[in-house]
Design a protein around this motif. Structure first.
Motif, PDB file in Angstrom:
ATOM      1  N   GLY A  77       0.882  -1.236  -0.315  1.00  0.00           N
ATOM      2  CA  GLY A  77       0.309  -0.027   0.152  1.00  0.00           C
ATOM      3  C   GLY A  77       1.158   0.991  -0.002  1.00  0.00           C
ATOM      4  O   GLY A  77       2.145   1.564   0.152  1.00  0.00           O
ATOM      5  N   ILE A  78       0.434   2.140  -0.436  1.00  0.00           N
ATOM      6  CA  ILE A  78       1.114   3.582  -0.186  1.00  0.00           C
ATOM      7  C   ILE A  78      -0.248   4.601  -0.466  1.00  0.00           C
ATOM      8  O   ILE A  78      -0.929   4.464  -0.443  1.00  0.00           O
ATOM      9  N   THR A  79       0.623   5.139   0.558  1.00  0.00           N
ATOM     10  CA  THR A  79      -0.183   6.779   1.071  1.00  0.00           C
ATOM     11  C   THR A  79       0.559   7.843   0.688  1.00  0.00           C
ATOM     12  O   THR A  79       1.458   8.156   0.942  1.00  0.00           O
ATOM     13  N   PHE A  80      -0.522   8.593   0.167  1.00  0.00           N
ATOM     14  CA  PHE A  80       0.279   9.753  -0.988  1.00  0.00           C
ATOM     15  C   PHE A  80       0.137  11.499   0.186  1.00  0.00           C
ATOM     16  O   PHE A  80      -0.619  11.601   0.879  1.00  0.00           O
ATOM     17  N   LYS A  84      -0.995  15.192 -11.676  1.00  0.00           N
ATOM     18  CA  LYS A  84      -2.781  14.638 -11.719  1.00  0.00           C
ATOM     19  C   LYS A  84      -3.084  13.738 -10.881  1.00  0.00           C
ATOM     20  O   LYS A  84      -2.144  12.873 -11.092  1.00  0.00           O
ATOM     21  N   PRO A  85      -3.880  13.593  -9.636  1.00  0.00           N
ATOM     22  CA  PRO A  85      -3.897  12.467  -8.865  1.00  0.00           C
ATOM     23  C   PRO A  85      -4.923  10.886  -9.025  1.00  0.00           C
ATOM     24  O   PRO A  85      -4.288   9.832  -9.283  1.00  0.00           O
ATOM     25  N   ALA A  86      -5.926  11.298 -10.592  1.00  0.00           N
ATOM     26  CA  ALA A  86      -5.584  10.021 -11.403  1.00  0.00           C
ATOM     27  C   ALA A  86      -4.747   9.543 -12.218  1.00  0.00           C
ATOM     28  O   ALA A  86      -4.724   8.375 -11.973  1.00  0.00           O
ATOM     29  N   THR A  87      -4.095  10.001 -12.720  1.00  0.00           N
ATOM     30  CA  THR A  87      -3.031   9.560 -13.555  1.00  0.00           C
ATOM     31  C   THR A  87      -1.862   9.229 -12.002  1.00  0.00           C
ATOM     32  O   THR A  87      -1.750   7.812 -12.463  1.00  0.00           O
ATOM     33  N   VAL A  88      -1.560   9.775 -10.871  1.00  0.00           N
ATOM     34  CA  VAL A  88      -0.883   9.068  -9.838  1.00  0.00           C
ATOM     35  C   VAL A  88      -1.350   7.502  -9.329  1.00  0.00           C
ATOM     36  O   VAL A  88      -0.421   6.597  -9.302  1.00  0.00           O
ATOM     37  N   GLY A  89      -2.568   8.166  -9.352  1.00  0.00           N
ATOM     38  CA  GLY A  89      -3.174   6.892  -8.653  1.00  0.00           C
ATOM     39  C   GLY A  89      -3.357   5.479  -9.592  1.00  0.00           C
ATOM     40  O   GLY A  89      -2.832   4.699  -9.520  1.00  0.00           O
ATOM     41  N   ILE A  92     -10.542  16.509  -0.671  1.00  0.00           N
ATOM     42  CA  ILE A  92     -11.390  15.626  -0.948  1.00  0.00           C
ATOM     43  C   ILE A  92     -11.519  14.687  -2.868  1.00  0.00           C
ATOM     44  O   ILE A  92     -11.853  14.599  -3.219  1.00  0.00           O
ATOM     45  N   ASP A  93     -11.589  16.270  -3.132  1.00  0.00           N
ATOM     46  CA  ASP A  93     -12.068  15.675  -4.904  1.00  0.00           C
ATOM     47  C   ASP A  93     -10.269  15.070  -5.531  1.00  0.00           C
ATOM     48  O   ASP A  93     -10.549  14.201  -5.869  1.00  0.00           O
ATOM     49  N   GLU A  94      -9.163  15.425  -4.792  1.00  0.00           N
ATOM     50  CA  GLU A  94      -7.943  14.795  -5.344  1.00  0.00           C
ATOM     51  C   GLU A  94      -7.774  13.341  -4.948  1.00  0.00           C
ATOM     52  O   GLU A  94      -7.670  12.382  -5.428  1.00  0.00           O
ATOM     53  N   THR A  95      -8.037  13.319  -3.486  1.00  0.00           N
ATOM     54  CA  THR A  95      -8.518  11.815  -2.952  1.00  0.00           C
ATOM     55  C   THR A  95      -9.621  11.210  -3.176  1.00  0.00           C
ATOM     56  O   THR A  95      -8.954  10.040  -3.913  1.00  0.00           O
ATOM     57  N   ALA A  96     -10.362  11.533  -4.078  1.00  0.00           N
ATOM     58  CA  ALA A  96     -11.347  10.504  -4.852  1.00  0.00           C
ATOM     59  C   ALA A  96     -10.311  10.913  -6.438  1.00  0.00           C
ATOM     60  O   ALA A  96     -10.332   9.355  -6.590  1.00  0.00           O
ATOM     61  N   ALA A  97     -10.347  11.481  -6.984  1.00  0.00           N
ATOM     62  CA  ALA A  97      -9.124  11.428  -7.876  1.00  0.00           C
ATOM     63  C   ALA A  97      -8.092   9.715  -8.260  1.00  0.00           C
ATOM     64  O   ALA A  97      -8.248   8.903  -9.100  1.00  0.00           O
ATOM     65  N   VAL A  98      -7.159  10.289  -6.831  1.00  0.00           N
ATOM     66  CA  VAL A  98      -6.125   9.160  -6.626  1.00  0.00           C
ATOM     67  C   VAL A  98      -6.615   8.098  -6.479  1.00  0.00           C
ATOM     68  O   VAL A  98      -5.928   6.985  -6.345  1.00  0.00           O
ATOM     69  N   GLY A  99      -8.090   7.223  -6.277  1.00  0.00           N
ATOM     70  CA  GLY A  99      -8.858   6.603  -6.052  1.00  0.00           C
ATOM     71  C   GLY A  99      -8.443   6.028  -4.685  1.00  0.00           C
ATOM     72  O   GLY A  99      -8.514   4.359  -3.858  1.00  0.00           O
ATOM     73  N   ALA A 100      -8.715   6.832  -3.846  1.00  0.00           N
ATOM     74  CA  ALA A 100      -7.767   6.953  -2.331  1.00  0.00           C
ATOM     75  C   ALA A 100      -8.971   6.546  -1.074  1.00  0.00           C
ATOM     76  O   ALA A 100     -10.155   7.177  -1.566  1.00  0.00           O
ATOM     77  N   PRO A 101      -9.469   5.750  -0.614  1.00  0.00           N
ATOM     78  CA  PRO A 101     -10.309   5.586   0.301  1.00  0.00           C
ATOM     79  C   PRO A 101     -11.001   6.598   1.550  1.00  0.00           C
ATOM     80  O   PRO A 101     -11.794   6.926   1.705  1.00  0.00           O
TER      81      PRO A 101
END
Ligand code: ZN
Length: 273
Positions: free
Chosen positions: A34-37, A46-51, A89-98
């Motif tokens: 697991g990784i926490t950004f 972009k967070p979606a790309t990082v995720g 919150i939007d970045e968290t959703a975009a990276v796919g983190a819960p």
């Protein structure tokens, strides 16, 4: 037999000298799961790309650090903090983190009680957005040495009270970090209280050394200090926590060392727990 490393996640700030890409490839190659950004990981990508990069490498994105810092001098500044949290919150959703970790904040010169009210108001203001985004807001109690300026939520009891005051909303949780909570004689009771309410959502590990030369950046590797991590991890597991054990070490000393050797040391110390 389950692999010990199946439960191991690392916060990218732990290996701060590495780029986001290096963290992803090196953690994955070492068998970390697991990784926490941190939000700085999204400054150039972009967070979606990082995720996507993390998942392609076989890593779960555990959470994002961090939101919070709600208390402020004026209503305008408190509103700005709320807007910043909506972006987090939007970045968290975009990276796919819960979940998004909250360092709740405190305003120097203002009473802790006032800061706690502003924290509750701030979380209330973003909770609906978090629910719509499918993100859990994980309140992280901070050691009392940070009470004046970084967080007026300083132990698990206060974090539990905060969650309960928000009716244990399904999108609120608690990040229990051993660095901040190890000293608390009520820790086991409070961990069980959080778990029973479904609020124990994250577990952060490192160690505490004496003397601590810097209040922010002198955390230690597990096993170097005085925290009874084996016992605490058992308490967490017995309480029903099934998530990752997230290594989060701010350390100028370790950041100045060879990061590949450091990653090996993290894995060895985690396996030794
Ligand atoms: Zn933490």
């Amino acid at each position: 037999m389950t692999n010990q490393l199946d439960r191991l996640a690392i916060h990218t700030i732990t290996t701060k000298p590495w780029s986001t890409e290096e963290c992803i490839s090196k953690y994955a190659a070492a068998g970390v799961r697991g990784i926490t950004f941190w939000r700085y990981n999204f400054e150039n990508c972009k967070p979606a790309t990082v995720g996507r990069q993390a998942r392609d490498a076989g890593l779960d994105v555990t959470s994002v650090a961090r939101g919070g810092f709600f208390p402020a001098e004026s209503p305008r500044l408190r509103q700005e903090a709320i807007e910043e949290n909506l972006r987090a919150i939007d970045e968290t959703a975009a990276v796919g983190a819960p979940s998004l970790v909250l360092v709740c904040g405190a305003y120097p010169g203002q009473s802790l009680q006032d800061s706690r009210l502003q924290i509750r108001d701030g979380i209330s203001a973003i909770l609906h957005h978090a629910a719509q985004a499918g993100v859990i807001l994980a309140v992280e109690p901070l050691h009392p040495m940070y009470a004046e300026s970084r967080s007026a939520i300083n132990n698990m009891d206060q974090a539990n009270q905060l969650c309960e005051s928000l009716d244990n909303h399904p999108n609120i949780g608690i990040a229990c970090d051993v660095y901040h909570t190890w000293w608390d004689p009520s820790l086991e009771v409070e961990i069980n209280r959080a778990a029973a309410s479904g609020n124990l959502t994250a577990y952060h590990i490192c160690d505490w050394i004496t003397p601590t030369s810097d209040l922010l950046n002198d955390r230690a590797l597990m096993g170097e200090g005085c925290i009874e991590l084996g016992k605490l991890s058992s308490t967490i597991t017995s309480a029903g926590f099934k998530g990752y054990h997230e290594v989060e070490i701010f350390s100028s000393r370790w950041w100045g060392s060879d990061q590949d050797d450091y990653l090996n040391a993290i894995i060895q110390s985690f396996n030794a727990l």
